[in-house]
Structures are given as C-alpha cells and as structure tokens.
Enzyme design. Structure first.
Site, PDB file in Angstrom:
ATOM      1  N   CYS A   1       1.076  -1.225   0.026  1.00 57.97           N
ATOM      2  CA  CYS A   1      -0.047   0.027  -0.119  1.00 57.97           C
ATOM      3  C   CYS A   1       0.764   1.244   0.125  1.00 57.97           C
ATOM      4  CB  CYS A   1      -0.983   0.173   1.196  1.00 57.97           C
ATOM      5  SG  CYS A   1      -2.108  -1.262   0.851  1.00 57.97           S
TER       6      CYS A   1
HETATM    7  N1  CO8 Z   1     -20.449  -9.549   5.094  1.00 57.73           N
HETATM    8  C1  CO8 Z   1     -21.127  -9.814   6.410  1.00 57.73           C
HETATM    9  N2  CO8 Z   1     -20.379  -9.917   7.510  1.00 57.73           N
HETATM   10  C2  CO8 Z   1     -19.007  -9.949   7.610  1.00 57.73           C
HETATM   11  C3  CO8 Z   1     -18.209  -9.868   6.253  1.00 57.73           C
HETATM   12  C4  CO8 Z   1     -19.156  -9.708   4.969  1.00 57.73           C
HETATM   13  N3  CO8 Z   1     -18.438  -9.689   3.884  1.00 57.73           N
HETATM   14  N4  CO8 Z   1     -17.028  -9.918   6.561  1.00 57.73           N
HETATM   15  C5  CO8 Z   1     -16.882 -10.003   7.696  1.00 57.73           C
HETATM   16  N5  CO8 Z   1     -17.972 -10.131   8.422  1.00 57.73           N
HETATM   17  C6  CO8 Z   1     -18.295 -10.307   9.943  1.00 57.73           C
HETATM   18  C7  CO8 Z   1     -17.198 -10.979  10.665  1.00 57.73           C
HETATM   19  O1  CO8 Z   1     -16.820 -12.493  10.474  1.00 57.73           O
HETATM   20  C8  CO8 Z   1     -17.414 -10.673  11.914  1.00 57.73           C
HETATM   21  O2  CO8 Z   1     -18.422 -11.306  12.538  1.00 57.73           O
HETATM   22  P1  CO8 Z   1     -18.031 -12.014  13.994  1.00 57.73           P
HETATM   23  O3  CO8 Z   1     -18.530 -10.687  14.860  1.00 57.73           O
HETATM   24  O4  CO8 Z   1     -19.191 -12.884  14.325  1.00 57.73           O
HETATM   25  O5  CO8 Z   1     -16.874 -12.465  14.321  1.00 57.73           O
HETATM   26  C9  CO8 Z   1     -18.254  -9.148  11.998  1.00 57.73           C
HETATM   27  O6  CO8 Z   1     -18.653  -9.366  10.455  1.00 57.73           O
HETATM   28  C10 CO8 Z   1     -17.332  -8.038  12.191  1.00 57.73           C
HETATM   29  O7  CO8 Z   1     -16.094  -8.196  11.430  1.00 57.73           O
HETATM   30  P2  CO8 Z   1     -14.929  -7.471  11.628  1.00 57.73           P
HETATM   31  O8  CO8 Z   1     -14.635  -7.112  13.050  1.00 57.73           O
HETATM   32  O9  CO8 Z   1     -13.755  -8.229  10.765  1.00 57.73           O
HETATM   33  O10 CO8 Z   1     -15.337  -5.997  10.800  1.00 57.73           O
HETATM   34  P3  CO8 Z   1     -14.449  -4.762  10.788  1.00 57.73           P
HETATM   35  O11 CO8 Z   1     -15.563  -3.736  11.329  1.00 57.73           O
HETATM   36  O12 CO8 Z   1     -13.400  -4.650  11.460  1.00 57.73           O
HETATM   37  O13 CO8 Z   1     -14.434  -4.487   9.196  1.00 57.73           O
HETATM   38  C11 CO8 Z   1     -12.534  -4.629   7.594  1.00 57.73           C
HETATM   39  C12 CO8 Z   1     -13.612  -5.368   8.734  1.00 57.73           C
HETATM   40  C13 CO8 Z   1     -13.473  -3.986   6.603  1.00 57.73           C
HETATM   41  C14 CO8 Z   1     -11.650  -5.629   7.001  1.00 57.73           C
HETATM   42  C15 CO8 Z   1     -11.687  -3.688   8.649  1.00 57.73           C
HETATM   43  O14 CO8 Z   1     -11.087  -4.439   9.977  1.00 57.73           O
HETATM   44  C16 CO8 Z   1     -10.360  -3.158   8.028  1.00 57.73           C
HETATM   45  O15 CO8 Z   1     -10.840  -2.557   6.832  1.00 57.73           O
HETATM   46  N6  CO8 Z   1      -9.516  -3.247   8.588  1.00 57.73           N
HETATM   47  C17 CO8 Z   1      -8.214  -2.432   7.887  1.00 57.73           C
HETATM   48  C18 CO8 Z   1      -7.916  -3.210   7.042  1.00 57.73           C
HETATM   49  C19 CO8 Z   1      -6.642  -2.567   6.215  1.00 57.73           C
HETATM   50  O16 CO8 Z   1      -6.680  -1.526   5.898  1.00 57.73           O
HETATM   51  N7  CO8 Z   1      -6.030  -3.571   5.492  1.00 57.73           N
HETATM   52  C20 CO8 Z   1      -5.048  -3.172   4.776  1.00 57.73           C
HETATM   53  C21 CO8 Z   1      -5.216  -3.770   3.380  1.00 57.73           C
HETATM   54  S1  CO8 Z   1      -4.715  -3.021   2.125  1.00 57.73           S
HETATM   55  C22 CO8 Z   1      -2.928  -3.256   1.926  1.00 57.73           C
HETATM   56  O17 CO8 Z   1      -2.110  -3.259   3.036  1.00 57.73           O
HETATM   57  C23 CO8 Z   1      -2.344  -3.478   0.610  1.00 57.73           C
HETATM   58  C24 CO8 Z   1      -2.009  -4.924   0.326  1.00 57.73           C
HETATM   59  C25 CO8 Z   1      -1.588  -5.203  -0.878  1.00 57.73           C
HETATM   60  C26 CO8 Z   1      -2.938  -5.208  -1.947  1.00 57.73           C
HETATM   61  C27 CO8 Z   1      -3.587  -6.385  -2.147  1.00 57.73           C
HETATM   62  C28 CO8 Z   1      -4.263  -6.602  -3.406  1.00 57.73           C
HETATM   63  C29 CO8 Z   1      -5.047  -7.821  -3.521  1.00 57.73           C
END
Ligand code: CO8
Length: 373
Positions: free
Chosen positions: A156
């Site tokens: 990123c």
């Molecule tokens: N639909 C419904 N429910 C879902 C879904 C979905 N699609 N996905 C997860 N849930 C559920 C979970 O399982 C969880 O259920 P439970 O409470 O029963 O365990 C609940 O929803 C809540 O899940 P989370 O706590 O994980 O949800 P968050 O509010 O934390 O949101 C995110 C999840 C959106 C992933 C969030 O944590 C986030 O954005 N975090 C930061 C991520 C980030 O910035 N990462 C960087 C990645 S990008 C990068 O670095 C570049 C990499 C290189 C590029 C790659 C290209 C392919």
C-alpha cells in the site's frame, strides 16, 4: 540540492465496475452451493460452513460501494471466482504496462512534459505481473524515455515510497524529472471466495510527474517540503505468492498465496501508527496540524480515515479536508491517496499545505508534505 515539485498527476480507471450488490449475490450463490455440496463434512466438523456476505456490512465496515475492475469476465461466475485475463504474448504490451501508460500519459500532459523531459521511470505497486524485464522499462521504451526505469513493491505504500525515491533523485541532481506510476491490478490476488476480503479491492492506474522547480511550467504544482517513509514488520497483511512455489512443491494458487489479513488487528495497530507518523512529520516541517488544508489519505477503510483524522484534528474532518474516494474506487492498494490527490488538488491556493499519506501492509507508512505554488 534542487527544489522538487509535483507538476502533474494522472488517473486512469478501467471500463468495468462491480457493485457490492453484484459481488454479494455472486459470493452468496457460491457459498450456498459450497455449503449444500459439503453438508456432510460441515455437519461432522471436517469442513467449516461458509458464512454469507452482506452489502450492508460492506458499506458500514468499509465505506466501499463499488470498485473498478480491469477484466470483469469470470469474477462473478461461481464456477470460476477470479478474473479471466487473457495471457498476452511476449511481443504484446503487458497488461500492467498498458494500465501504467494510460495513467502516465494523463500525468505527462498535466505537467506539460513529454518523454524527452523524463530521466527515470519508477513503476511502484503492490504486485508486478512478472519478475523481469521490469514493467518500468517497457513503459520507458513506449514513451521514448532515456535514462533508467525500475519496478518497486511496497504494497500500500508503493506510491509514497516511490515519490520519496523520485524526490531524492531530483534533489540530488541525478534526474531532471521522474515519472512515478502505480498500475494497481489487484483483482488477480483477491480471494473472491472469502467473505472477509472479497469486497476490499479495485483496479486502477495512477501516475505522478516530479521535476526540479526550475523547469516546472505546470498551472498546478506543489513543492515537496517533507518526505517520510517508515516500516514495522507485521504478518497481519500477507500474500505468500512468489517464485519459490515451484521449488517448494506448494500449490501456487492456495488461499494463503492470495491477499489475506487480520483486518481488525490491522485497524487497531495501523491507525495510531499512522496518526503518530503524521504528527511527527508535520512537526518536523515546522508546521502545525491546523496549517494543513488537505489530507490525501490512503483509502483502505472509511472508518480508519475518520479515526486518524479525528486523532490529528481533534474533530471530524470536513469532506473537502480529507476526501474519500473509497465509495467509488474501493481499496486500490498504493493508488488510493494518489487518486484523492488527482481529484482534489486544483482548488487549493498558492501557499496552501497538503499531505499525501499511505499506510498498509508491511506495515508501511509513507507521507509527503506539499505546498501549492
Ligand atoms: N459480510 C457480512 N459480515 C461479514 C463480512 C461480510 N462480507 N465480513 C466479515 N463479516 C463479519 C465478521 O465475520 C465478524 O463477525 P463476528 O463478529 O461474528 O466475528 C463481523 O462481521 C465483524 O467483522 P470485523 O470485526 O472483521 O469487521 P470490521 O468492522 O473490523 O471490518 C474490515 C472489517 C473492513 C476488514 C476492517 O477491519 C478493515 O478495513 N481493517 C483494516 C484493513 C486494512 O486497512 N488493511 C489493509 C489492506 S490493504 C494493503 O495493505 C495492501 C495490500 C496489498 C494489496 C493487495 C491486493 C489484493
């Protein structure tokens, strides 16, 4: 030392989009069929049931409504769940070079420059489609650029780290002008069968021209008054895809070779790191947070950006202070902050300050403090 400016920026987006509704309908059909086909193994605990996805969750948790996609064919097909990108022959322009050129031409025009003015091309992104020859050298050749080109990968933070490299080369006098390009073709590395990450990424190309202030003729240019790059090792965002797979007798397409993350941990750990990084960077330039008119922040998650902005400003940012492009573009790896810059810089006045900042896998954080000329 030369004063260095950003004199042009370019954005190219693919023709195709995928909405959350389309993506969720496809994933849920896939998951329901998987669960039905594996009902016995799921009931005896050998396999885990695939949970369903939801558009409401995606928008609330990330701010993403849709994403651009380089090749849509195949992604929503539950018998495939990945794009069907035709393999090009070695005589043809590579996919990423094509994306890079589309963005580079816009940036060159904005800067009023041609290939003859550029001494270095850096293609910097989360993945390159091959090891060598560098995509940057292919782009260099297409644009008739002398000098050198190289690829660099910093997930990123690829764009901000490359901008720092470009700045340093121009400041030191080893290049008159540098073209930094981010052809972010993320879709081949997305696991569209994974509910937690199937919605996160989009494809796009961005490019930036940097040059010595003395040669700049652009109507919209920004002096770079500070740069900072920082990395702290973390396994919380990973892709194990790599050239050693053949020697390891490992499946090069196994799930752990695609993007995967512990999103919640990333959120908790990266937000304070990014806010502290930005505070230190602003302090180092002798400015105050209140001096910054615009924050072109990395676009991974809306809630992340709001939290970081609140930590810095002590309040919610106005929409034009820290523009969000996630709703339309999703997370485009390193290109996110550059898309925000491309779309939201022309309205600033001479003397206004802005900051480009990325944060993500590595962990890596990169920033540049700019002053409009
Ligand atoms: N639909 C419904 N429910 C879902 C879904 C979905 N699609 N996905 C997860 N849930 C559920 C979970 O399982 C969880 O259920 P439970 O409470 O029963 O365990 C609940 O929803 C809540 O899940 P989370 O706590 O994980 O949800 P968050 O509010 O934390 O949101 C995110 C999840 C959106 C992933 C969030 O944590 C986030 O954005 N975090 C930061 C991520 C980030 O910035 N990462 C960087 C990645 S990008 C990068 O670095 C570049 C990499 C290189 C590029 C790659 C290209 C392919």
């Amino acid at each position: 030392m030369h004063d260095v400016v950003i004199s042009g920026a370019g954005l190219w987006k693919p023709d195709h989009t995928i909405t959350n509704e389309e993506l969720v309908a496809s994933y849920n059909a896939y998951a329901e069929r998987y669960n039905a086909d594996n009902a016995d193994a799921i009931s005896d605990g050998t396999l885990t049931e695939k949970p369903l996805s939801s558009t409401e969750f995606i928008e609330k948790a990330s701010g993403i409504k849709r994403r651009y996609i380089y090749v849509k064919d195949g992604v929503l097909d539950i018998d495939r769940m990945r794009p069907k990108i035709p393999r090009r022959s070695e005589d043809e322009l590579s996919h990423q070079a094509e994306i890079a050129l589309n963005a580079a031409r816009v940036a060159l025009e904005a800067a009023g420059k041609t290939g003859a003015d550029i001494d270095m091309v850096i293609v910097s992104c989360a993945y390159t489609e091959r090891s060598y020859p560098a995509i940057a050298i292919e782009v260099q050749s297409e644009l008739g650029i002398q000098g050198s080109g190289f690829d660099m990968l910093v997930a990123c933070s690829a764009a901000t780290f490359a901008l720092q490299r470009a700045h340093d080369a121009i400041a030191a006098g080893s290049a008159r002008a540098v073209l930094v390009i981010n052809p972010e073709l993320t879709s081949p590395q997305v696991n569209y069968t994974d509910r937690d990450s199937h919605f996160i990424f989009g494809d796009v190309g961005t490019a930036v021209v940097l040059e010595s202030a003395g040669t700049c003729t652009s109507a919209h240019s920004f002096e770079i008054i500070g740069t900072k790059a920082q990395t702290v090792f973390s396994n919380n965002i990973r892709s194990n895809f790599g050239y050693v797979a053949l020697a390891e007798d490992a499946d090069p397409f196994a799930d752990d070779n695609l993007f995967h993350q512990n999103g919640r941990k990333v959120f908790k750990e990266v937000c304070p790191m990014a806010a502290d990084h930005l505070q230190a960077q602003i302090d180092a330039t002798g400015l105050a947070i209140t001096d910054i008119k615009r924050w072109w922040l990395h676009q991974a998650n809306l809630n992340m950006n709001q939290l970081i902005s609140r930590r810095l400003l002590g309040r919610d940012p106005a929409p034009d202070e820290a523009p969000i492009v996630l709703d339309e573009y999703a997370n485009t790896a390193s290109a996110g902050s550059i898309i925000a810059f491309c779309l939201f810089h022309e309205d600033l006045n001479a003397g206004d300050y802005g900051v480009i900042c990325s944060f993500g896998a590595g962990y890596s954080i990169g920033s540049l403090v700019l002053r409009k000329r």
